[in-house]
Structures are given as structure tokens and as C-alpha cells.
Design an enzyme around this catalytic site. Structure first.
Site, PDB file in Angstrom:
ATOM      1  N   LYS A  24       0.827  -1.205   0.000  1.00  0.00           N
ATOM      2  CA  LYS A  24       0.000   0.000   0.000  1.00  0.00           C
ATOM      3  C   LYS A  24       0.865   1.260   0.000  1.00  0.00           C
ATOM      4  O   LYS A  24       0.656   2.182  -0.780  1.00  0.00           O
ATOM      5  CB  LYS A  24      -0.915  -0.039   1.241  1.00  0.00           C
ATOM      6  CG  LYS A  24      -1.590   1.256   1.605  1.00  0.00           C
ATOM      7  CD  LYS A  24      -2.637   1.645   0.584  1.00  0.00           C
ATOM      8  CE  LYS A  24      -3.206   3.007   0.926  1.00  0.00           C
ATOM      9  NZ  LYS A  24      -2.218   4.090   0.833  1.00  0.00           N
TER      10      LYS A  24
ATOM     11  N   LEU B 266      -8.491   6.199  -2.960  1.00  0.00           N
ATOM     12  CA  LEU B 266      -7.287   5.463  -3.353  1.00  0.00           C
ATOM     13  C   LEU B 266      -6.394   6.270  -4.289  1.00  0.00           C
ATOM     14  O   LEU B 266      -5.405   5.747  -4.815  1.00  0.00           O
ATOM     15  CB  LEU B 266      -7.611   4.117  -4.019  1.00  0.00           C
ATOM     16  CG  LEU B 266      -8.559   3.179  -3.288  1.00  0.00           C
ATOM     17  CD1 LEU B 266      -8.691   1.868  -4.069  1.00  0.00           C
ATOM     18  CD2 LEU B 266      -8.102   2.899  -1.881  1.00  0.00           C
TER      19      LEU B 266
ATOM     20  N   ASN C 248      -2.275   7.387  -1.808  1.00  0.00           N
ATOM     21  CA  ASN C 248      -2.503   6.871  -3.155  1.00  0.00           C
ATOM     22  C   ASN C 248      -2.013   5.438  -3.240  1.00  0.00           C
ATOM     23  O   ASN C 248      -0.835   5.168  -3.060  1.00  0.00           O
ATOM     24  CB  ASN C 248      -1.728   7.759  -4.154  1.00  0.00           C
ATOM     25  CG  ASN C 248      -1.854   7.266  -5.574  1.00  0.00           C
ATOM     26  OD1 ASN C 248      -2.761   6.487  -5.888  1.00  0.00           O
ATOM     27  ND2 ASN C 248      -0.961   7.698  -6.430  1.00  0.00           N
ATOM     28  N   CYS C 249      -2.926   4.521  -3.501  1.00  0.00           N
ATOM     29  CA  CYS C 249      -2.489   3.127  -3.617  1.00  0.00           C
ATOM     30  C   CYS C 249      -2.900   2.555  -4.965  1.00  0.00           C
ATOM     31  O   CYS C 249      -3.191   1.378  -5.090  1.00  0.00           O
ATOM     32  CB  CYS C 249      -3.023   2.290  -2.470  1.00  0.00           C
ATOM     33  SG  CYS C 249      -4.762   2.432  -2.220  1.00  0.00           S
ATOM     34  N   VAL C 250      -2.935   3.410  -5.969  1.00  0.00           N
ATOM     35  CA  VAL C 250      -3.351   2.969  -7.301  1.00  0.00           C
ATOM     36  C   VAL C 250      -2.174   3.105  -8.265  1.00  0.00           C
ATOM     37  O   VAL C 250      -1.465   4.105  -8.244  1.00  0.00           O
ATOM     38  CB  VAL C 250      -4.536   3.809  -7.792  1.00  0.00           C
ATOM     39  CG1 VAL C 250      -4.953   3.392  -9.178  1.00  0.00           C
ATOM     40  CG2 VAL C 250      -5.702   3.655  -6.835  1.00  0.00           C
TER      41      VAL C 250
END
Lengths: 429, 136
Positions: free
Chosen positions: A63, A210, A242-244
Site C-alpha cells: 500500500k 485510493l 494513493n495506492c493505485v
């Protein structure tokens, strides 16, 4: 504003009865670590593991990555708005556990996040295969909404990073002290006569769930572009939510160690006069894009800069922000250099960005995120490996029976960083 | 007062959260972009970027966007920047044709997550126009 980074080299990490740092080895009391980061009822379970460079270990899905830091001197604490109060940071002395990292790992949604391999071909693409990693693995309370899960995991990472640095701060001496000073605007305007004035336009991912970034705890989609002192960034004023798109999201670690800021410092006073850092956002609505790009480039014009480095975060929608920033700056007479990455198809033949303009004639690429890589099976997997099939850059069938994963570089955390905090580079033939 | 914006989506999860009428497109994300382009040729202009979200066509099966309808009584004019944006978005999809994620063709739990993220990215824009009625 003057900040000293007191860096202590970490060459290993292990569990032990007391959290301490001796001869480069960070020993961590696991129970104490978990006690420090637990207590958030949004997380049903929280565990920790270790991953060291060279091990046959895979971490998935990652993450965020956070470097352990804490204040030694100066007001407030690192990660203002989360760990510290909201008062200004970027001054005084900050302890850095250089070579250590906290990696957060959780299945917030059934896709995305990233892969960190500690050895093998995948390790060549992520800088976090070289750090001694304390990995936090968390699962959500039943029925927890996705926004809350993301926030709980994010906070756990900051707490762990702050705990590790704080626990050893009274018993370590820095191996290296780096000093970063930033002048007042009045001083900067008259410094280094004859050298071109240069600014940095720092684009932050801010589209929504996200896809968020926080500045002093504020959701950056709510800001209009503003000035920030580079030393504030080194104290964690900007953190990732931001986990995209694992390959080109800017982790909190990458923000703390932003190589564009470091490079601008290195040649400051020699090749140019680095006068300011402007942060801006990447929103969804076209009105926001117009407002932010006009305002950010107006700030640059008010600084009287001759040139500007612009870094993007993400792709597609943010390509439009990048090109708007470029075109508007160039129209104002400011030369630009863009830093991005590419989605040029697996053969590299497709158009790299979703937008373009003729003014974008100086560009640095972080690499082609669509390039394929086969990640061999590992002896140990930390996290949730079954999600390789639905991870960014993966596809149905990505996860082979023997544990190997066939994916695009997009799946690997930090592989094509648009801050340049990556392992891909180029040389002139 | 400006006319009510039009919501185009193939995401039923989002459509259920839109206050009032929604232009629901039965089909792929590419079909949504084609519908947007048709509407732009009729004089509408984009209010949101057609590629919002850092999700590639082979990941995200849903697309949603807000459009400002043509002004009544005004002669037809096509917004060149809206047209350019939607054509660029179509080009991104064409670059990986054959690999698109399609609604109903990926695991249900994952599809729900994609639907939720698509809706979440539209929520702020819909709220600004008074078009959001349900929490994601």
C-alpha cells in the site's frame, strides 16, 4: 528555513527484546511495535513481518512505504497533521533511519497495490528491495468502508515509522548530517546573479478514493496551488494516500526523498538559482484542472523563473494536467522539463501519454509501465498473493501454479517513479 | 441558471446514487466514450475528464463522466477541447483493444470494488451540481 537530516545507516533488521540500533542493525521489539500502531478499531488484525534485501521474499499487495523519521530538534513532529501537530515543519534536526523502511500491506480493494520482490528480476525494478523492511499486514473490521480502511492503514504506517525512529533517537549518533537551507524570497531573488531562476512544480495525485495525497493533513484536492519549502517535504509535510498504479504512485518514502528536490539543491548556485517549489493537484473536473494549472503557472511567473521542472503522478487523466501546466508555463515564457512515465503498450509502439502538446519538447521518462516481466516463485510471501491475478499490470492467469507471476512493470512498486525515485535509468550509446 | 448536467455511465452502482435522471449505457467503458463523443457532437461539453482514475482499460470496466448540455436557443457548436479529450480517451482504449475489462466478465467482488472507486471519483463532482444522493 534550515533543516539538518541526521542519517543513521541501517544495514539490517531483526526482532529482539528491545527496540534499538547497534552496529547498523535495527532490532525491533515486535510486541511493542504492534502495541504502538494498534488500537484502531477499524483494523480487525494487525501483524508485522520482516523482509531483507536478498531474501527470496515477496511482499504483496503493498500500500505505502514510509521511511522511519522523527524530530530531534525543532517544533512539532514529522508527518504534520497525522503524527505531528499542524504547525510548520522543515526546520531544526530530523533523525533518518537510512536503509530502513516500513511497508504497509493490506487488501483494501480486490485489485491494485503492488509487488516488492526482495531478490530476483523484480527486485531490480523496485528501490524497496534494497531497504530493510518492517512490513505491517492488516485486515479490516467487518463492514468497514473502503475510505476508512485506507485511512487506518495509512496512519498505521506513519505511526510505525515514527515509533522506530523515536525508539532509538536517544542512543544513536548520525553517520552523516546533511544540511538543507532555503532562503527567504527576498534573498532568493537577488542571489546568484547571472544564473537562470528555476522552480519545481510538484504535481500531487488527488482524484479521490485510493488516489489521494495529503499536505499537512489536508486533502490536496481541496487546495489551490501554493508554495512549499523543500525542507518541509523532507519532514513529511506531503504524504501518500494513493495506492493505485503501483509503478508510478509516489509513496511517502519517495516524497521524503524526492530526488528532483535533491538534484535541484545539488546544482543550486552552480548552474541555476533554485527559488521555489510549487505544489499543485490533479483533480477530476476540467474546471479544477484549468484553475490549478493557471494558478500554479501564475505563481511561477510571479517568482520570475526562467525554467521549471514539472513532475506528474499517475497517467491518463493527470496527463491532461501535465500538458496544461506545460503549455501555460511555456506561454508565459517559462521553459519546462517534464518528468513522467509511459504506457506505450507491451511493444512500446503506442502513444505514451493520453495528451500531448508541441511545447512539451523536453521530457524525462521513468520507463514503459506496460513492459512485461516474469517474477519467479519466492520461498516466502508476505501478504495476500492470490491477488496477483487482479493487481494492476496483472491479468487473469498472471499467477502461475508454481507461484511465479507474469505481470507488467505497472505491478511493481515504484518501478517507473515519476519523481525519478526508481532503478531504471538510461545512458548515451 | 445553468441547465442540469448530464451523467453518462455504464456503472449501475453509480447510477443508483445519482439524484434524478442518468444516461445509463448498457455496455463497455468504450461504449460510454462513444456515447460521450456523440453527445459532444450534439453541442454538449465535458465537465469531467473522460479518463478519471489511474486504471487502465484492461482493469476498470466502468467509465462515467459529466457533461454540460447544449445551451437552449444557441446555434450548434462543438466544443473542440471536449472533442479532443474524448478522442484521446478513445485512442487509449483502442491501444489495448481485445484486453478490455468488461462488466460481468471479472470476479464479482473485484467488479464491485471497481464500481465503488468509479463512483467515488465522481462523487465530488456530482455533489457540486447537487446530483449525488447516496453514500458510496
Amino acid at each position: 528555513m534550515k533543516l539538518e537530516l541526521h542519517k543513521v545507516k541501517v544495514t539490517g533488521v531483526q526482532w529482539g527484546p528491545v527496540t534499538e540500533l547497534r552496529n547498523g542493525v535495527l532490532t525491533v521489539n515486535k510486541a511493542e511495535l504492534l502495541a504502538k500502531v494498534s488500537g484502531d478499531e477499524r483494523l480487525a488484525s494487525l501483524d508485522a513481518d520482516l523482509a531483507l534485501p536478498g531474501e527470496k521474499t515477496r511482499i504483496v499487495p503493498v500500500k505505502d512505504v514510509v521511511e522511519p523519521r522523527c524530530k530531534l530538534e525543532g517544533k512539532n513532529e514529522v508527518f504534520p497533521g497525522f503524527i505531528g501537530d499542524v504547525e510548520s515543519v522543515g526546520m531544526g534536526k530530523t533523525l533518518v533511519l537510512d536503509g530502513a523502511a516500513v511497508v504497509t500491506c493490506g487488501k483494501i480493494v480486490g485489485f491494485q497495490e503492488g509487488i516488492v520482490d526482495m531478490s530476483g528480476p523484480g527486485a531490480q525494478y523496485t528501490p524497496f528491495s534494497q531497504t530493510n523492511n518492517v512490513v505491517l499486514i492488516f485486515t479490516p473490521a467487518e463492514g468497514l468502508e473502503r475510505h476508512d480502511y485506507e485511512e487506518a492503514g495509512r496512519l498505521a504506517g506513519f505511526k510505525a515509522a515514527h515509533y522506530l525512529a523515536s525508539a532509538v533517537k536517544n542512543s544513536v549518533k548520525a553517520d552523516v548530517v546533511e544540511t538543507f537551507d532555503f532562503p527567504t524570497l527576498a534573498q532568493a531573488m537577488t542571489a546568484h546573479p547571472g544564473l537562470p531562476k528555476v522552480a519545481y512544480l510538484y504535481m500531487l495525485q488527488t482524484q479521490g478514493l485510493l488516489h489521494d495525497t495529503y499536505v499537512y493533513g489536508v486533502d490536496a484536492k481541496r487546495i489551490i496551488p501554493t508554495l512549499i519549502c523543500p525542507t518541509e517535504v523532507m519532514d513529511g509535510a506531503i504524504v501518500s494516500g494513493n495506492c493505485v498504479s503501483a509503478c508510478d504512485k509516489n509513496s511517502t518514502y519517495s516524497h521524503l526523498n524526492n530526488p528532483v528536490i535533491r538534484a535541484l539543491y545539488e546544482r543550486h548556485g552552480k548552474d541555476y538559482n533554485f527559488v521555489g517549489c510549487i505544489i499543485t493537484n490533479e483533480n477530476v473536473t476540467l474546471a479544477d484542472k484549468k484553475r490549478s494549472s493557471s494558478y500554479a503557472t501564475k505563481l511561477a511567473k510571479m517568482l520570475g523563473v526562467d525554467g521549471m521542472v514539472i513532475t506528474e503522478e499517475g497517467f491518463g487523466n493527470p496527463d491532461t494536467d501535465l500538458i496544461m501546466n506545460c503549455r501555460k508555463a511555456e506561454t508565459l515564457g517559462i521553459k519546462t522539463v517534464l518528468v513522467t512515465d509511459e504506457y506505450a503498450g507491451r511493444d512500446g509502439a503506442s502513444q505514451s501519454l493520453a495528451d500531448a502538446c508541441k511545447e512539451a519538447d523536453a521530457l524525462v521518462t521513468g520507463g514503459n509501465a506496460n513492459e512485461m516481466i516474469l517474477l519467479p516463485p519466492m520461498d516466502k510471501v508476505i501478504g495476500f498473493p492470490d491477488f496477483a491475478n487482479v493487481i494492476a499490470g496483472g491479468f487473469q492467469g498472471s499467477l502461475h501454479e508454481d507461484g511465479a507471476i507474469l505481470v507488467e512493470l505497472q505491478a511493481i512498486t515504484g518501478a517507473t517513479s515519476e519523481l525519478g525515485y526508481s532503478k531504471i535509468s538510461a545512458y548515451t550509446m | 441558471m445553468a441547465e442540469r448536467p448530464e451523467v453518462f455511465t455504464n456503472n449501475a452502482y453509480l447510477a443508483r446514487r445519482v439524484a434524478g435522471e442518468c444516461r445509463f449505457v448498457e455496455g463497455s467503458a468504450f461504449d460510454v466514450l462513444v456515447a460521450l463523443r456523440d453527445r459532444i457532437h450534439s453541442g454538449a461539453r465535458l465537465l469531467t475528464h473522460p479518463l478519471c482514475g489511474n486504471l487502465r482499460p484492461y482493469q476498470q470496466p466502468f467509465r462515467s463522466a459529466l457533461l454540460a448540455p447544449p445551451s437552449e436557443g444557441e446555434p450548434l457548436s462543438v466544443c473542440p477541447s471536449s472533442l479532443a479529450l474524448v478522442e484521446e480517451a478513445l485512442a487509449v482504449y483502442r491501444s489495448c483493444q481485445g484486453r478490455w475489462a468488461l462488466p460481468g466478465k471479472i470476479p464479482a467482488a473485484v467488479e464491485e470494488d471497481y464500481a465503488c472507486v468509479d463512483a467515488a471519483l465522481m462523487q465530488d463532482s456530482l455533489e457540486r451540481h447537487g446530483l449525488w444522493r447516496g453514500a458510496c
